[in-house]
Design a protein around this motif. Sequence first.
Motif, PDB file in Angstrom:
ATOM      1  N   VAL A  14     -13.736  -3.126 -13.651  1.00  0.00           N
ATOM      2  CA  VAL A  14     -13.669  -1.686 -13.775  1.00  0.00           C
ATOM      3  C   VAL A  14     -14.969  -1.333 -13.072  1.00  0.00           C
ATOM      4  O   VAL A  14     -16.009  -1.640 -13.319  1.00  0.00           O
ATOM      5  N   LYS A  15     -14.964  -0.155 -12.005  1.00  0.00           N
ATOM      6  CA  LYS A  15     -16.131   0.306 -11.246  1.00  0.00           C
ATOM      7  C   LYS A  15     -15.920   2.000 -11.927  1.00  0.00           C
ATOM      8  O   LYS A  15     -15.120   2.393 -11.277  1.00  0.00           O
ATOM      9  N   PRO A  16     -16.639   2.239 -12.399  1.00  0.00           N
ATOM     10  CA  PRO A  16     -17.019   3.649 -12.908  1.00  0.00           C
ATOM     11  C   PRO A  16     -17.193   4.594 -11.749  1.00  0.00           C
ATOM     12  O   PRO A  16     -17.753   4.115 -10.655  1.00  0.00           O
ATOM     13  N   LEU A  17     -16.505   5.644 -11.711  1.00  0.00           N
ATOM     14  CA  LEU A  17     -16.684   6.475 -10.350  1.00  0.00           C
ATOM     15  C   LEU A  17     -17.742   7.748 -10.860  1.00  0.00           C
ATOM     16  O   LEU A  17     -17.999   7.868 -11.818  1.00  0.00           O
ATOM     17  N   LYS A  18     -18.142   8.084  -9.716  1.00  0.00           N
ATOM     18  CA  LYS A  18     -19.249   8.990  -9.725  1.00  0.00           C
ATOM     19  C   LYS A  18     -18.786  10.404 -10.235  1.00  0.00           C
ATOM     20  O   LYS A  18     -19.560  11.109 -10.993  1.00  0.00           O
ATOM     21  N   SER A  19     -17.666  10.806  -9.953  1.00  0.00           N
ATOM     22  CA  SER A  19     -17.334  12.107 -10.469  1.00  0.00           C
ATOM     23  C   SER A  19     -15.520  12.093 -10.166  1.00  0.00           C
ATOM     24  O   SER A  19     -14.973  11.327  -9.571  1.00  0.00           O
ATOM     25  N   PHE A  24     -10.130  11.587  -7.166  1.00  0.00           N
ATOM     26  CA  PHE A  24      -9.213  12.493  -6.523  1.00  0.00           C
ATOM     27  C   PHE A  24      -9.168  11.835  -5.034  1.00  0.00           C
ATOM     28  O   PHE A  24      -7.814  11.752  -4.575  1.00  0.00           O
ATOM     29  N   GLU A  25     -10.255  11.793  -4.354  1.00  0.00           N
ATOM     30  CA  GLU A  25     -10.388  11.199  -2.842  1.00  0.00           C
ATOM     31  C   GLU A  25      -9.778   9.974  -2.849  1.00  0.00           C
ATOM     32  O   GLU A  25      -8.808   9.783  -1.854  1.00  0.00           O
ATOM     33  N   GLN A  26      -9.975   8.976  -3.837  1.00  0.00           N
ATOM     34  CA  GLN A  26      -9.469   7.715  -3.770  1.00  0.00           C
ATOM     35  C   GLN A  26      -7.932   7.907  -3.948  1.00  0.00           C
ATOM     36  O   GLN A  26      -7.175   7.156  -3.262  1.00  0.00           O
ATOM     37  N   LEU A  27      -7.460   8.430  -4.855  1.00  0.00           N
ATOM     38  CA  LEU A  27      -5.909   8.558  -5.188  1.00  0.00           C
ATOM     39  C   LEU A  27      -5.365   9.268  -4.043  1.00  0.00           C
ATOM     40  O   LEU A  27      -4.194   8.691  -3.489  1.00  0.00           O
ATOM     41  N   GLY A  32      -2.092   7.964   0.721  1.00  0.00           N
ATOM     42  CA  GLY A  32      -1.564   8.068   2.329  1.00  0.00           C
ATOM     43  C   GLY A  32      -1.760   9.805   2.640  1.00  0.00           C
ATOM     44  O   GLY A  32      -1.092   9.976   3.734  1.00  0.00           O
ATOM     45  N   ILE A  33      -2.244  10.526   1.896  1.00  0.00           N
ATOM     46  CA  ILE A  33      -2.448  11.937   2.375  1.00  0.00           C
ATOM     47  C   ILE A  33      -3.894  12.154   2.739  1.00  0.00           C
ATOM     48  O   ILE A  33      -4.831  12.171   2.091  1.00  0.00           O
ATOM     49  N   HIS A  34      -3.793  12.505   4.022  1.00  0.00           N
ATOM     50  CA  HIS A  34      -5.160  12.487   4.762  1.00  0.00           C
ATOM     51  C   HIS A  34      -5.571  14.104   5.070  1.00  0.00           C
ATOM     52  O   HIS A  34      -6.576  14.240   5.406  1.00  0.00           O
ATOM     53  N   ASP A  35      -4.381  14.855   5.198  1.00  0.00           N
ATOM     54  CA  ASP A  35      -4.794  16.235   5.462  1.00  0.00           C
ATOM     55  C   ASP A  35      -4.537  17.143   4.108  1.00  0.00           C
ATOM     56  O   ASP A  35      -3.322  17.356   3.741  1.00  0.00           O
ATOM     57  N   TRP A  36      -5.707  17.439   3.330  1.00  0.00           N
ATOM     58  CA  TRP A  36      -5.539  18.177   2.173  1.00  0.00           C
ATOM     59  C   TRP A  36      -6.359  19.560   2.455  1.00  0.00           C
ATOM     60  O   TRP A  36      -7.522  19.652   2.391  1.00  0.00           O
TER      61      TRP A  36
END
Length: 91
Positions: A14-19, A24-27, A32-36
């Motif tokens: 388990v690697k805790p995320l900073k925020s 959300f960016e990782q998900l 495969g969603i690159h344009d948000w």
Amino acid sequence: MELLDGHEQWWKAVKPLKSLLERFEQLRESAGIHDWPMNAMRHTAPSHWLNFYQDEAKAALHLGHSPAMLHSHYKALVTRRESEEFFELWR
């Protein structure tokens, strides 16, 4: 933190995320969603709420906006069918 026996191996992975944004960016990337568009989720709810319920006073109260704000930023951005599909996600 005390773990259940046999779970130490998983804890190390388990690697805790900073925020929340980083998560959300990782998900988003893994999907495969690159344009948000900026603020896409924040604008989605008011647009559908106003369109689906057709009650600006109730929508404004629910969302914490004024009716004028709803009309200037969120009115007519989505179709009735899109709003119906959006609210089907909650059923």
